[in-house]
Write a protein that holds these residues in place. Structure first.
Motif, PDB file in Angstrom:
ATOM      1  N   TYR A 132       0.832  -1.194   0.000  1.00  0.00           N
ATOM      2  CA  TYR A 132       0.000   0.000   0.000  1.00  0.00           C
ATOM      3  C   TYR A 132       0.875   1.255   0.000  1.00  0.00           C
ATOM      4  N   PRO A 133       0.410   2.333  -0.595  1.00  0.00           N
ATOM      5  CA  PRO A 133       1.097   3.622  -0.438  1.00  0.00           C
ATOM      6  C   PRO A 133       1.118   4.029   1.030  1.00  0.00           C
ATOM      7  N   ALA A 134       2.069   4.871   1.409  1.00  0.00           N
ATOM      8  CA  ALA A 134       2.261   5.239   2.811  1.00  0.00           C
ATOM      9  C   ALA A 134       1.000   5.826   3.430  1.00  0.00           C
ATOM     10  N   GLU A 135       0.255   6.630   2.658  1.00  0.00           N
ATOM     11  CA  GLU A 135      -0.920   7.292   3.212  1.00  0.00           C
ATOM     12  C   GLU A 135      -2.044   6.300   3.500  1.00  0.00           C
ATOM     13  N   VAL A 136      -2.125   5.219   2.749  1.00  0.00           N
ATOM     14  CA  VAL A 136      -3.127   4.184   2.990  1.00  0.00           C
ATOM     15  C   VAL A 136      -2.698   3.313   4.169  1.00  0.00           C
ATOM     16  N   SER A 137      -1.435   2.936   4.196  1.00  0.00           N
ATOM     17  CA  SER A 137      -0.909   2.146   5.306  1.00  0.00           C
ATOM     18  C   SER A 137      -1.079   2.871   6.632  1.00  0.00           C
ATOM     19  N   ALA A 138      -0.844   4.180   6.642  1.00  0.00           N
ATOM     20  CA  ALA A 138      -0.969   4.959   7.881  1.00  0.00           C
ATOM     21  C   ALA A 138      -2.395   4.919   8.416  1.00  0.00           C
ATOM     22  N   CYS A 139      -3.371   4.968   7.525  1.00  0.00           N
ATOM     23  CA  CYS A 139      -4.765   4.882   7.940  1.00  0.00           C
ATOM     24  C   CYS A 139      -5.054   3.513   8.553  1.00  0.00           C
ATOM     25  N   GLY A 140      -4.532   2.455   7.937  1.00  0.00           N
ATOM     26  CA  GLY A 140      -4.708   1.111   8.479  1.00  0.00           C
ATOM     27  C   GLY A 140      -4.131   0.971   9.870  1.00  0.00           C
ATOM     28  N   ILE A 141      -2.958   1.551  10.099  1.00  0.00           N
ATOM     29  CA  ILE A 141      -2.317   1.492  11.415  1.00  0.00           C
ATOM     30  C   ILE A 141      -3.154   2.236  12.447  1.00  0.00           C
ATOM     31  N   ALA A 142      -3.688   3.396  12.080  1.00  0.00           N
ATOM     32  CA  ALA A 142      -4.546   4.158  12.994  1.00  0.00           C
ATOM     33  C   ALA A 142      -5.804   3.377  13.351  1.00  0.00           C
ATOM     34  N   LEU A 143      -6.369   2.675  12.396  1.00  0.00           N
ATOM     35  CA  LEU A 143      -7.568   1.877  12.650  1.00  0.00           C
ATOM     36  C   LEU A 143      -7.260   0.686  13.553  1.00  0.00           C
ATOM     37  N   THR A 144      -6.046   0.139  13.449  1.00  0.00           N
ATOM     38  CA  THR A 144      -5.645  -0.957  14.333  1.00  0.00           C
ATOM     39  C   THR A 144      -5.633  -0.501  15.781  1.00  0.00           C
ATOM     40  N   VAL A 145      -5.147   0.701  16.037  1.00  0.00           N
ATOM     41  CA  VAL A 145      -5.138   1.251  17.393  1.00  0.00           C
ATOM     42  C   VAL A 145      -6.561   1.436  17.906  1.00  0.00           C
ATOM     43  N   ILE A 146      -7.433   1.985  17.065  1.00  0.00           N
ATOM     44  CA  ILE A 146      -8.828   2.173  17.457  1.00  0.00           C
ATOM     45  C   ILE A 146      -9.485   0.838  17.781  1.00  0.00           C
ATOM     46  N   ALA A 147      -9.246  -0.164  16.944  1.00  0.00           N
ATOM     47  CA  ALA A 147      -9.846  -1.486  17.164  1.00  0.00           C
ATOM     48  C   ALA A 147      -9.420  -2.067  18.504  1.00  0.00           C
ATOM     49  N   ALA A 148      -8.156  -1.879  18.869  1.00  0.00           N
ATOM     50  CA  ALA A 148      -7.668  -2.400  20.151  1.00  0.00           C
ATOM     51  C   ALA A 148      -8.338  -1.689  21.320  1.00  0.00           C
ATOM     52  N   HIS A 149      -8.555  -0.376  21.206  1.00  0.00           N
ATOM     53  CA  HIS A 149      -9.268   0.354  22.256  1.00  0.00           C
ATOM     54  C   HIS A 149     -10.671  -0.210  22.443  1.00  0.00           C
ATOM     55  N   VAL A 150     -11.378  -0.423  21.342  1.00  0.00           N
ATOM     56  CA  VAL A 150     -12.744  -0.945  21.419  1.00  0.00           C
ATOM     57  C   VAL A 150     -12.748  -2.353  22.011  1.00  0.00           C
ATOM     58  N   LEU A 151     -11.836  -3.195  21.548  1.00  0.00           N
ATOM     59  CA  LEU A 151     -11.793  -4.579  22.025  1.00  0.00           C
ATOM     60  C   LEU A 151     -11.518  -4.635  23.525  1.00  0.00           C
ATOM     61  N   ARG A 152     -10.546  -3.869  23.991  1.00  0.00           N
ATOM     62  CA  ARG A 152     -10.236  -3.896  25.424  1.00  0.00           C
ATOM     63  C   ARG A 152     -11.401  -3.363  26.254  1.00  0.00           C
ATOM     64  N   ALA A 153     -12.101  -2.366  25.729  1.00  0.00           N
ATOM     65  CA  ALA A 153     -13.265  -1.845  26.445  1.00  0.00           C
ATOM     66  C   ALA A 153     -14.327  -2.925  26.624  1.00  0.00           C
ATOM     67  N   VAL A 154     -14.516  -3.761  25.610  1.00  0.00           N
ATOM     68  CA  VAL A 154     -15.495  -4.845  25.699  1.00  0.00           C
ATOM     69  C   VAL A 154     -15.008  -5.942  26.641  1.00  0.00           C
ATOM     70  N   LEU A 155     -13.733  -6.291  26.552  1.00  0.00           N
ATOM     71  CA  LEU A 155     -13.203  -7.357  27.414  1.00  0.00           C
ATOM     72  C   LEU A 155     -13.313  -6.998  28.892  1.00  0.00           C
ATOM     73  N   LYS A 156     -13.220  -5.710  29.213  1.00  0.00           N
ATOM     74  CA  LYS A 156     -13.354  -5.273  30.604  1.00  0.00           C
ATOM     75  C   LYS A 156     -14.727  -5.608  31.171  1.00  0.00           C
ATOM     76  N   LEU A 157     -15.713  -5.763  30.308  1.00  0.00           N
ATOM     77  CA  LEU A 157     -17.072  -6.038  30.747  1.00  0.00           C
ATOM     78  C   LEU A 157     -17.318  -7.524  30.972  1.00  0.00           C
ATOM     79  N   THR A 158     -16.411  -8.372  30.514  1.00  0.00           N
ATOM     80  CA  THR A 158     -16.549  -9.818  30.684  1.00  0.00           C
ATOM     81  C   THR A 158     -15.808 -10.273  31.928  1.00  0.00           C
TER      82      THR A 158
END
Length: 320
Positions: A132-158
């Motif tokens: 991927y071009p750098a600008e597309v890859s950077a967006c993917g990396i940012a989304l990975t961080v967001i996904a981890a925040h959401v996942l950990r928030a859900v796991l805290k409830l279990t």
């Protein structure tokens, strides 16, 4: 999605992932109404809903809207979705049509023409910076961080112990899982449905879409998701449902589809899955409050079995 063995354990049943929800899977009725989805935002690393009631509704539904953080520039990804399929090498992203799974030694990756209206370009994170071009890859990396925040928030409830989060999620709780950035184009010249009804195989999908067409099955009916340019659509997948279904806070995976499109439609999505890098398979786990974690199947087995059913259908009971 699985069946019990003689020893009471659970295993993936290829061809019958949706057997228990076959009625939903084959429901071809049109959407009856617009979907009213719960909304959330990120405050730093914290996932914030209006209340615990709306949060619980979102987890029961398996889908919600997430306000897009101001820090994410997804302009390049929107443009990529509009160009990758064209084959026009005069466009910055037009040549990606000619990059398929043969280049990577994996039929899952690269450009695909599906049997529905959808055509896609998909890559796993380990290949982003090289392809991927750098600008597309950077967006993917940012989304990975967001996904981890959401996942950990859900796991805290279990009641899944924090020490088990990494194993339970195949690394996704620590941003070390497998992540796919996928671009979609729906071809209006083709007949039939945009994308068959299904659940995603991973823990969650973060979807950017600005055009109508996405529909969810909720409350015994199809509902149309109204695009909101300020929000991602976040939906949970089979891996999350399998992991949490016997925990203290089950999370649903939402059945969804894309209706037949009469005009070009574009979207892109970020998928969080248990690590399935060659030689480093983490697997899919189920959690039981009394017995802890149990291995169900390999990550790739679930991905491949789900793909087959999405595009070729679910076998009914008694089929061979």
């Amino acid at each position: 999605m699985t069946q019990a063995t003689a020893h009471g354990e659970w295993k993936l049943d290829p061809g019958r992932i949706y057997q228990r929800e076959l009625r939903k899977r084959v429901d071809e009725r049109p959407a009856e109404s617009a979907a009213v989805l719960q909304r959330a935002s990120l405050d730093g690393s914290e996932l914030v809903f209006d209340s615990s009631v709306t949060r619980d509704r979102a987890l029961d539904d398996g889908v919600f809207l997430l306000t897009i953080p101001d820090s994410i520039d997804f302009t390049a990804c929107d443009r990529f979705a509009r160009q990758f399929y064209t084959g026009n090498t005069g466009l910055r992203y037009g040549h990606y049509r000619y990059i398929d799974g043969e280049r990577f030694g994996d039929a899952l990756l690269g450009y695909h023409e599906r049997i529905n209206q959808i055509e896609q370009f998909l890559l796993e994170r380990r290949l982003w910076q090289a392809v991927y071009p750098a600008e597309v890859s950077a967006c993917g990396i940012a989304l990975t961080v967001i996904a981890a925040h959401v996942l950990r928030a859900v796991l805290k409830l279990t009641d899944i112990a924090r020490r088990d989060w990494d194993q339970a999620t195949g690394g996704c709780a620590t941003e070390s899982g497998s992540y796919h950035l996928t671009f979609n184009h729906y071809r209006p010249a083709l007949p039939g449905i945009g994308l068959s009804s299904h659940k995603d195989d991973g823990f969650m999908t973060i979807l950017r879409t600005s055009s109508p067409g996405l529909e969810i099955h909720r409350g015994d009916r199809w509902e149309a998701v109204v695009p909101d340019a300020a929000c991602f659509v976040v939906n949970f997948g089979l891996s999350m449902e399998i992991l949490t279904r016997r925990s203290s806070r089950p999370v649903s995976a939402i059945m969804h589809r894309v209706q037949h499109q009469t005009m070009d439609r574009f979207s892109f999505g970020h998928f969080s899955s248990s690590l399935c890098k060659p030689g480093a398979e983490a697997g899919i786990h189920s959690y039981d409050s009394a017995r802890g974690l149990r291995h169900i199947c390999s990550s790739r087995e679930l991905i491949d079995a789900n793909d087959v059913e999405i595009y070729h259908g679910t076998r009914s009971d008694g089929a061979t």
